[in-house]
Design an enzyme around this catalytic site. Structure first.
Site, mmCIF file in Angstrom:
data_model
loop_
_atom_site.group_PDB
_atom_site.id
_atom_site.type_symbol
_atom_site.label_atom_id
_atom_site.label_comp_id
_atom_site.label_asym_id
_atom_site.label_seq_id
_atom_site.Cartn_x
_atom_site.Cartn_y
_atom_site.Cartn_z
ATOM 1 N N PHE A 73 0.862 -1.185 0.000
ATOM 2 C CA PHE A 73 0.000 0.000 0.000
ATOM 3 C C PHE A 73 0.896 1.233 0.000
ATOM 4 O O PHE A 73 1.684 1.442 0.920
ATOM 5 C CB PHE A 73 -0.918 0.054 1.226
ATOM 6 C CG PHE A 73 -1.833 1.239 1.193
ATOM 7 C CD1 PHE A 73 -3.044 1.185 0.517
ATOM 8 C CD2 PHE A 73 -1.464 2.437 1.786
ATOM 9 C CE1 PHE A 73 -3.877 2.296 0.441
ATOM 10 C CE2 PHE A 73 -2.289 3.556 1.715
ATOM 11 C CZ PHE A 73 -3.499 3.481 1.049
ATOM 12 N N ASP B 143 9.205 2.665 1.630
ATOM 13 C CA ASP B 143 8.056 3.415 2.111
ATOM 14 C C ASP B 143 7.946 3.164 3.613
ATOM 15 O O ASP B 143 7.475 2.126 4.053
ATOM 16 C CB ASP B 143 6.799 2.947 1.371
ATOM 17 C CG ASP B 143 5.535 3.658 1.859
ATOM 18 O OD1 ASP B 143 5.596 4.321 2.918
ATOM 19 O OD2 ASP B 143 4.495 3.533 1.190
ATOM 20 N N LYS C 132 2.741 9.771 8.310
ATOM 21 C CA LYS C 132 1.973 9.399 9.502
ATOM 22 C C LYS C 132 2.479 10.008 10.821
ATOM 23 O O LYS C 132 2.079 11.092 11.167
ATOM 24 C CB LYS C 132 1.847 7.874 9.572
ATOM 25 C CG LYS C 132 0.963 7.340 8.432
ATOM 26 C CD LYS C 132 0.289 6.052 8.737
ATOM 27 C CE LYS C 132 -0.891 5.815 7.793
ATOM 28 N NZ LYS C 132 -0.572 5.132 6.550
HETATM 29 C C1 PLP Z 1 -0.788 5.426 5.143
HETATM 30 C C2 PLP Z 1 0.205 4.986 4.149
HETATM 31 C C3 PLP Z 1 0.392 5.671 2.933
HETATM 32 C C4 PLP Z 1 -0.485 6.816 2.521
HETATM 33 O O1 PLP Z 1 -0.306 7.922 3.350
HETATM 34 P P1 PLP Z 1 -1.368 9.133 3.319
HETATM 35 O O2 PLP Z 1 -0.820 10.101 4.317
HETATM 36 O O3 PLP Z 1 -2.705 8.545 3.676
HETATM 37 O O4 PLP Z 1 -1.379 9.682 1.956
HETATM 38 C C5 PLP Z 1 1.412 5.262 2.112
HETATM 39 N N1 PLP Z 1 2.219 4.234 2.440
HETATM 40 C C6 PLP Z 1 2.061 3.554 3.598
HETATM 41 C C7 PLP Z 1 3.000 2.450 3.921
HETATM 42 C C8 PLP Z 1 1.056 3.900 4.486
HETATM 43 O O5 PLP Z 1 0.894 3.217 5.614
#
Ligand code: PLP
Length: 402
Positions: A137, A222, A251
């Site tokens: 994700f 990420d 986050k």
């Molecule tokens: C939450 C998340 C995203 C997206 O972040 P947003 O601030 O909602 O755009 C991308 N990558 C990972 C691993 C996430 O947990």
């Protein structure tokens, strides 16, 4: 359940992208309160965001001080909070002198920036493919969505960015994906939070590092969910002893204020040049000041040690409870594995009892509480969670474990 006025307003006024569980009006520490005065223990933490819990004085003071000083000036100007944050992130990530930081507002945007970094790199090497992992994700914008291989998310928006290949989470699949010799970059979450706190096979990240280096490809991590101290280290990659070419954060980095970053290492720091990317809000002094205050507080009070210790206590505490098959994750990003696919029911039962958790997969409950939790929060969680598990187990006595 009776229909409260706020549920009508939700379906009338908010875009129809998903339900809302309660109408929350206030928070303090690890608790939130709804509009009827009901109190909840928040162990989802705004989806791994509220690293200092709710209404922490350090957070509130940083917001108000910077808002009363200088909140926004556009990307035509530098500001002291922005420069301080960039230097701090370089230090925490261990980039050395050659690192650089691009500041943005959300995880999606940081990953979108990383995708453009991958494109710039591929333009240089003549290798254009971008790899992502099954279960990944990376966000919901059309670029980040292209590396989020989930049919339900992607299909309504096809066609997406071309040149993306999905790789199974095995070292053999990883080697095969690089064998084509066409890879510009690979995107990896060190722990896949949204997939259900899924860990990678032992040695996977180290092998990805080797293959990316051998193939002149970028290793882009990420760490939107795993970074900013969530796993007990500033970055999850530091647990593996590797160094990526780029890492994204969001986050928890500003504990609830929208902020994100792309941090680059070495040669990847020289790919962007003026005109190739920017953001109106990205790196604004308000968001940057909050991130600085939050990260400094975590550092000054050694909260990462608390993350590690409390994570271990929570995992030990749920072991052996009814329906629990095991735990996974690191620090305070924990997946509680169930012996049958009842995670949604458990999350609902928990909410009814005043506990916020979520169900990222049918047989996994995720918790991502504040780094500040102590004995009281853990005791309260274990008690409420045990009751929620028992309610679900009792309601389905005939069911055989998977
Ligand atoms: C939450 C998340 C995203 C997206 O972040 P947003 O601030 O909602 O755009 C991308 N990558 C990972 C691993 C996430 O947990």
């Amino acid at each position: 359940m009776t229909t409260a006025p706020w549920t009508e307003a939700t379906s009338r006024d908010l875009m129809n992208v998903g339900g809302r569980l309660a109408n929350l009006v206030r928070g303090e520490g690890s608790h939130v309160w709804d509009d009827e005065g009901r109190r909840y223990l928040d162990f989802l933490g705004g989806i791994a965001v509220n690293s200092l819990g709710h209404a922490h004085p350090v957070f509130a003071e940083a917001v108000s001080r910077q808002a009363a000083t200088l909140a926004h000036v556009s990307n035509y100007f530098a500001t002291p909070p922005q420069l301080e944050l960039a230097a701090r992130l370089k230090r925490l990530a261990g980039t050395g002198e050659s690192g650089r930081v691009f500041l943005a507002n959300s995880g999606t945007e940081a990953n979108e920036t990383a995708l453009k970094l991958a494109r710039l790199h591929g333009g240089r090497t003549g290798r254009g493919a971008i790899l992502c992992l099954e279960g990944a994700f990376h966000g919901r914008s059309t670029g980040a969505l292209a590396i989020t291989p989930k049919a339900a998310y992607q299909e309504p928006f096809a066609p997406l960015l071309p040149g993306v290949r999905t790789v199974a989470r095995s070292i053999a699949a990883l080697e095969e994906a690089f064998a084509a010799g066409d890879v510009a970059a690979i995107f990896i979450e060190p722990i896949q939070g949204e997939a259900g706190v899924v860990e990678l096979p032992e040695g996977f990240l180290r092998r990805a590092r080797e293959l990316a280096t051998e193939n002149d490809a970028l290793l882009i991590l990420d760490e939107v969910q795993t970074g900013s101290g969530r796993t007990g280290e500033w970055f999850a990659f530091q647990r593996e002893g590797i160094v990526p070419d780029a890492v994204t954060l969001a986050k928890a980095v500003a504990a609830g204020f929208p902020a994100s970053a792309l941090i680059t290492f070495g040669a990847a720091s020289d790919l962007f040049f003026p005109g190739t990317h920017n953001s109106t809000f990205g790196g604004n002094p308000l968001a940057s000041a909050v991130a600085n205050a939050v990260l400094a507080h975590i550092e000054d009070t050694d909260l990462l040690a608390n993350v590690t210790a409390r994570g271990a206590e929570l995992r030990a505490g749920v072991e052996g409870m009814r329906l629990v098959a095991g735990t996974r994750g690191a620090g305070l990003l924990i997946g509680i594995e169930l012996d049958r696919p009842v995670a949604a029911e458990i999350a609902q039962e928990a909410l009814t009892r005043g506990l916020v958790v979520n169900a990222p997969a049918p047989d996994v409950i995720r918790i991502a509480p504040a780094y500040t939790i102590g004995d009281d929060e853990i005791a309260e969680f274990l008690s409420l969670f045990r009751d929620a598990l028992a309610a679900v187990a009792d309601a389905r006595p005939s069911e055989v474990p998977a």
